[in-house]
Scaffold this motif. Structure first.
Motif, short mmCIF file in Angstrom:
data_model
loop_
_atom_site.label_atom_id
_atom_site.label_comp_id
_atom_site.label_asym_id
_atom_site.label_seq_id
_atom_site.Cartn_x
_atom_site.Cartn_y
_atom_site.Cartn_z
N VAL A 211 40.95 35.39 34.28
CA VAL A 211 39.42 35.36 34.53
C VAL A 211 39.32 36.69 34.97
O VAL A 211 40.10 37.70 36.04
N GLN A 212 38.13 36.26 35.04
CA GLN A 212 37.37 37.86 36.25
C GLN A 212 37.74 37.60 37.51
O GLN A 212 37.39 36.52 37.67
N PRO A 213 37.67 39.11 38.29
CA PRO A 213 37.02 38.38 40.02
C PRO A 213 36.16 37.55 39.87
O PRO A 213 35.44 37.49 39.37
N GLY A 214 36.38 36.83 41.39
CA GLY A 214 35.63 35.72 41.58
C GLY A 214 35.20 34.40 40.53
O GLY A 214 34.71 33.50 41.51
N ARG B 291 40.64 29.89 50.08
CA ARG B 291 40.54 30.54 48.50
C ARG B 291 41.12 29.57 47.65
O ARG B 291 40.77 28.84 46.24
N PHE B 292 42.65 29.31 47.99
CA PHE B 292 43.18 27.94 47.29
C PHE B 292 43.59 26.44 47.84
O PHE B 292 43.84 26.83 49.34
N THR B 293 43.49 26.33 46.83
CA THR B 293 44.33 24.19 47.54
C THR B 293 45.52 23.79 46.97
O THR B 293 44.72 23.83 45.60
N LEU C 226 47.04 23.49 41.42
CA LEU C 226 46.59 25.03 42.70
C LEU C 226 45.36 25.13 42.49
O LEU C 226 45.02 25.58 41.14
N GLN C 227 44.42 24.65 43.16
CA GLN C 227 43.12 24.53 42.63
C GLN C 227 42.90 26.57 43.51
O GLN C 227 42.99 26.17 44.50
N MET C 228 42.64 27.05 42.30
CA MET C 228 42.11 28.55 43.03
C MET C 228 40.51 28.93 42.34
O MET C 228 40.37 29.36 41.43
N ASN C 229 40.27 29.60 43.82
CA ASN C 229 38.66 29.85 43.79
C ASN C 229 38.17 31.19 44.08
O ASN C 229 39.62 31.59 44.53
N SER C 230 38.17 32.32 44.37
CA SER C 230 36.66 33.26 44.70
C SER C 230 38.72 34.18 43.90
O SER C 230 39.32 34.97 45.07
N LEU C 231 38.65 34.50 42.41
CA LEU C 231 40.05 34.82 42.76
C LEU C 231 39.64 36.76 42.29
O LEU C 231 38.75 36.47 42.37
#
Length: 115
Positions: free
Chosen positions: A12-15, A66-68, A80-85
């Motif tokens: 995945v790309q950053p963000g 960022r993570f839930t 594990l939901q990961m956002n703004s990676l």
């Protein structure tokens, strides 16, 4: 005995965002504390997020906001939901189930954050 199977990793790309899943079988899922750990090359495995059997959660500081982590006891699955990676989130992510002296691990799923 508990068997854990992770899925959902990838490039995945950053963000960007990814959702990891960990399906458990073999025991009473709801009694276990479920956690997500990660291990980057050359680094020790670290706890990322944990969900206790009572429903409380905790996170490593670097992923807060960022993570839930969430769990569906009816489906024997933890997410594990990961956002703004970020690139520093790149690692192999492992699912863990823990109850008293018992601890079980999945095989891991690779998450790579890169442009």
């Amino acid at each position: 005995q508990v068997q854990l199977v992770e899925s959902g990793g990838g490039l995945v790309q950053p963000g960007g965002s990814l959702r990891l899943s960990c399906a458990a079988s073999g025991s009473i899922f709801s009694i276990y504390a479920m956690g997500w750990y990660r291990q980057a090359p050359g680094k020790q495995r670290e706890l990322v997020a944990k969900s206790t059997s009572g429903g409380s959660t905790n996170y490593v500081d670097s992923v807060k906001g960022r993570f839930t982590i969430s769990r569906d006891n009816a489906k024997n699955t933890v997410y594990l939901q990961m956002n703004s990676l970020k690139p520093e989130d790149t690692a192999v992510y492992y699912c863990n189930a823990e109850f008293n002296a018992y601890s079980y691990w999945g095989q891991g799923t690779q998450v790579t954050v890169s442009s």
